[in-house]
Design a protein around this motif. Structure first.
Motif, mmCIF file in Angstrom:
data_model
loop_
_atom_site.group_PDB
_atom_site.id
_atom_site.type_symbol
_atom_site.label_atom_id
_atom_site.label_comp_id
_atom_site.label_asym_id
_atom_site.label_seq_id
_atom_site.Cartn_x
_atom_site.Cartn_y
_atom_site.Cartn_z
ATOM 1 N N GLU A 1 6.092 -15.690 -4.127
ATOM 2 C CA GLU A 1 5.625 -15.066 -2.882
ATOM 3 C C GLU A 1 5.530 -13.552 -3.028
ATOM 4 N N LEU A 2 6.470 -12.972 -3.758
ATOM 5 C CA LEU A 2 6.412 -11.522 -3.999
ATOM 6 C C LEU A 2 5.142 -11.173 -4.758
ATOM 7 N N GLU A 3 4.817 -11.968 -5.766
ATOM 8 C CA GLU A 3 3.626 -11.673 -6.571
ATOM 9 C C GLU A 3 2.363 -11.746 -5.713
ATOM 10 N N ILE A 4 2.309 -12.752 -4.834
ATOM 11 C CA ILE A 4 1.136 -12.869 -3.943
ATOM 12 C C ILE A 4 1.058 -11.633 -3.034
ATOM 13 N N ALA A 5 2.204 -11.263 -2.479
ATOM 14 C CA ALA A 5 2.219 -10.101 -1.568
ATOM 15 C C ALA A 5 1.829 -8.820 -2.306
ATOM 16 N N MET A 6 2.264 -8.702 -3.560
ATOM 17 C CA MET A 6 1.876 -7.521 -4.347
ATOM 18 C C MET A 6 0.363 -7.505 -4.565
ATOM 19 N N ALA A 7 -0.169 -8.670 -4.916
ATOM 20 C CA ALA A 7 -1.615 -8.752 -5.180
ATOM 21 C C ALA A 7 -2.405 -8.342 -3.939
ATOM 22 N N LEU A 8 -1.914 -8.732 -2.768
ATOM 23 C CA LEU A 8 -2.682 -8.488 -1.536
ATOM 24 C C LEU A 8 -2.424 -7.103 -0.934
ATOM 25 N N THR A 9 -1.491 -6.378 -1.535
ATOM 26 C CA THR A 9 -1.273 -4.991 -1.085
ATOM 27 C C THR A 9 -1.645 -4.002 -2.203
ATOM 28 N N GLY A 10 -2.288 -4.530 -3.240
ATOM 29 C CA GLY A 10 -2.813 -3.656 -4.295
ATOM 30 C C GLY A 10 -1.768 -3.126 -5.264
ATOM 31 N N CYS A 11 -0.686 -3.874 -5.439
ATOM 32 C CA CYS A 11 0.397 -3.403 -6.324
ATOM 33 C C CYS A 11 0.464 -4.289 -7.569
ATOM 34 N N ALA A 12 0.145 -3.726 -8.715
ATOM 35 C CA ALA A 12 0.178 -4.510 -9.946
ATOM 36 C C ALA A 12 1.596 -4.582 -10.512
ATOM 37 N N ARG A 13 2.356 -3.532 -10.277
ATOM 38 C CA ARG A 13 3.729 -3.473 -10.804
ATOM 39 C C ARG A 13 4.680 -3.006 -9.711
ATOM 40 N N LEU A 14 5.963 -3.186 -9.955
ATOM 41 C CA LEU A 14 6.933 -2.772 -8.936
ATOM 42 C C LEU A 14 6.806 -1.275 -8.658
ATOM 43 N N ALA A 15 6.467 -0.508 -9.697
ATOM 44 C CA ALA A 15 6.358 0.952 -9.528
ATOM 45 C C ALA A 15 5.230 1.326 -8.567
ATOM 46 N N ASP A 16 4.282 0.410 -8.356
ATOM 47 C CA ASP A 16 3.179 0.701 -7.417
ATOM 48 C C ASP A 16 3.585 0.483 -5.966
ATOM 49 N N ILE A 17 4.734 -0.148 -5.754
ATOM 50 C CA ILE A 17 5.153 -0.449 -4.363
ATOM 51 C C ILE A 17 5.749 0.825 -3.754
ATOM 52 N N SER A 18 5.118 1.299 -2.713
ATOM 53 C CA SER A 18 5.560 2.560 -2.094
ATOM 54 C C SER A 18 5.644 2.343 -0.581
ATOM 55 N N GLY B 1 -3.650 -6.162 -15.917
ATOM 56 C CA GLY B 1 -2.456 -6.999 -15.780
ATOM 57 C C GLY B 1 -1.440 -6.383 -14.840
ATOM 58 N N GLY B 2 -0.298 -6.968 -14.810
ATOM 59 C CA GLY B 2 0.754 -6.483 -13.926
ATOM 60 C C GLY B 2 2.014 -7.276 -14.175
ATOM 61 N N GLY B 3 2.976 -7.120 -13.309
ATOM 62 C CA GLY B 3 4.220 -7.874 -13.501
ATOM 63 C C GLY B 3 5.296 -7.422 -12.546
ATOM 64 N N THR B 4 6.396 -8.165 -12.580
ATOM 65 C CA THR B 4 7.509 -7.870 -11.665
ATOM 66 C C THR B 4 8.763 -7.424 -12.424
ATOM 67 N N GLY B 5 8.626 -7.144 -13.706
ATOM 68 C CA GLY B 5 9.800 -6.806 -14.524
ATOM 69 C C GLY B 5 10.379 -5.440 -14.170
ATOM 70 N N LEU B 6 11.676 -5.315 -14.416
ATOM 71 C CA LEU B 6 12.349 -4.025 -14.195
ATOM 72 C C LEU B 6 13.584 -3.927 -15.077
ATOM 73 N N ARG C 1 11.628 -14.318 2.325
ATOM 74 C CA ARG C 1 10.231 -14.398 1.942
ATOM 75 C C ARG C 1 9.929 -13.331 0.891
ATOM 76 N N GLY C 2 8.899 -13.612 0.088
ATOM 77 C CA GLY C 2 8.452 -12.589 -0.862
ATOM 78 C C GLY C 2 8.010 -11.323 -0.164
ATOM 79 N N THR C 3 7.445 -11.474 1.036
ATOM 80 C CA THR C 3 7.050 -10.270 1.786
ATOM 81 C C THR C 3 8.283 -9.444 2.167
ATOM 82 N N ASP C 4 9.431 -10.104 2.378
ATOM 83 C CA ASP C 4 10.669 -9.355 2.654
ATOM 84 C C ASP C 4 11.062 -8.524 1.431
ATOM 85 N N VAL C 5 10.912 -9.132 0.259
ATOM 86 C CA VAL C 5 11.257 -8.398 -0.978
ATOM 87 C C VAL C 5 10.356 -7.169 -1.086
ATOM 88 N N LEU C 6 9.071 -7.376 -0.841
ATOM 89 C CA LEU C 6 8.120 -6.259 -0.917
ATOM 90 C C LEU C 6 8.512 -5.154 0.062
#
Ligand code: FMN
Ligand SMILES: CCCCCCC(=O)C(=O)O
Length: 375
Positions: free
Chosen positions: A349-366, A71-76, A306-311
């Motif tokens: 859009e953020l969730e899609i971008a996370m999925a396509l960059t291998g990030c399940a959670r916000l903490a995975d975004i580096s 699973g995953g999510g965008t919560g913080l 865009r969600g990609t901007d958020v990412l």
């Protein structure tokens, strides 16, 4: 607005599938003056363009076959409050130009999208009425404070925000003087009088003599009562609410902000509306993040569409982003439904971008999600 209700039905126009699709519809529905106020920026509006260009320049680095089985999510969590996703509605003045229900409609929309909302000092509805509606919604509410020339009045505003249940104070520090807004001037936009500001009733107008030709405008009393660093320390002593400073671009100011008690920073150039040709917020973000070195959360706004901007913003160290104009356009076009739709689109859009960059959670975004061209 005294009776805080929205009873009309609003529909999103067919074909509106992305945040930027709202803008032409909004332009049609707003008066030319209101459109100039919402869309415009300072002087030649160079920084507005740079805010977008900075996002467009960055490339993403996709990753394939990542394992999302757990699973995953965008919560913080921020300042002890839970957010379902890192996209907040930025503080923007005068929602009544978009819709008679003004900020009442906006807060309903933000709640529908489970998005935090920052309420402007210059809202067209009192901060108490907005908080009253938000009580029934899942969206955390913060209050944006403009430090007024009358510091007693400022302290009262802060106490009102505390009493109404706001979860944080966002002190905007980048607009001590009226900006040069040539687009507004050309369109004949007139800002509402002080007496018409719902939250500023009772604040006396401070008259500064007009500068005659050949005289200084700024340095003959105009800036005498502008906020200074010592006011931040003063506010810090007045409240237990977390204090974020909004409008930080220079790392030295980030350091001073922490020294004066800020609990968070918002890297922002006010959507290019204050000093033209300052850099894009996204460009300034890494310097501030480096200086802060994890001591407090750093948020950003300016040009997020865009969600990609958020990412990308999160990859460069932002804890969350704020969105200004698109929410106003959503409000003008489809009321609460439009605001909710804008914020929901960005989250999806953020969730899609996370999925396509291998990030399940916000903490995975580096920073690794940003493509670095080989030297
Ligand atoms: C019409 C308008 C009114 C604004 N009013 C305020 C305000 O009252 N207080 C404030 O701190 N920022 C204000 N801002 C700036 C926003 O909070 C935010 O920094 C900016 O809109 C972000 O850029 P974006 O519009 O490209 O998303 C305003 C922006 C707009 C467009
Ligand atoms: C002294 C600046 C007042 C501006 C109030 C509203 C605002 O922030 C804006 O961008 O417009």
């Amino acid at each position: 607005m005294s009776d805080a209700v929205v009873t009309r039905q609003f529909d999103v126009p067919p074909g509106v599938v992305a945040v930027e699709d709202y803008e032409p519809f909004a332009r049609e529905r707003l008066s030319p003056e209101a459109y100039a106020y919402y869309s415009g920026g300072a002087a030649d509006e160079i920084t507005i363009g740079w805010n977008r260009a900075a996002f467009e320049r960055l490339k993403l680095r996709p990753r394939v076959l990542a394992d999302f089985a757990r699973g995953g999510g965008t919560g913080l969590d921020l300042f002890g409050q839970h957010f379902e996703h890192p996209i907040l509605m930025a503080p923007t003045a005068h929602h009544g130009l978009a819709l008679p229900e003004a900020e009442i409609a906006s807060v309903i929309g933000a709640g529908g999208a489970r998005a935090g909302m920052v309420v402007s000092t210059e809202a067209d509805v009192t901060l108490e009425e907005i908080a009253g509606v938000a009580r029934h919604s899942a969206a955390p509410l913060w209050f944006q404070l403009y430090i007024q020339h009358d510091r007693g009045f400022t302290a009262d505003l802060l106490r009102r925000a505390e009493a109404a249940g706001y979860g944080a104070l966002v002190v905007t520090v980048d607009a001590p003087v009226h900006a040069l807004r040539n687009r507004e001037q050309r369109a004949g936009y007139r800002a509402p009088k002080l007496s018409q500001h719902a939250n500023l009733r009772g604040l006396h107008t401070r008259h500064v003599a007009e500068a005659a030709l050949g005289e200084s405008l700024m340095f003959r009393g105009f800036l005498d009562v502008a906020a200074r660093w010592e006011d931040i320390a003063w506010l810090r002593g007045l409240t237990r609410l977390p204090i974020l400073l909004k409008g930080i671009l220079a790392p030295e100011d980030a350091e001073l902000a922490l020294r004066h008690g800020a609990d968070g920073l918002i890297v922002s150039n006010h959507g290019g509306r204050v000093l033209d040709t300052v850099p894009a917020s996204l460009e300034a973000l890494p310097g501030v993040v480096r200086q802060v070195a994890g001591r407090v959360p750093v948020l950003m706004d300016g040009g997020v569409r865009r969600g990609t901007d958020v990412l990308k913003a999160l990859a460069l160290g932002a804890a969350a982003v704020l969105v200004g104009r698109p929410c106003l356009y959503g409000l003008a076009v489809a009321g609460p439904a439009g605001v909710a739709h804008v914020l929901h689109l960005l989250r999806c859009e953020l969730e899609i971008a996370m999925a396509l960059t291998g990030c399940a959670r916000l903490a995975d975004i580096s920073p690794g999600v940003i493509w670095r061209d080989e030297a």
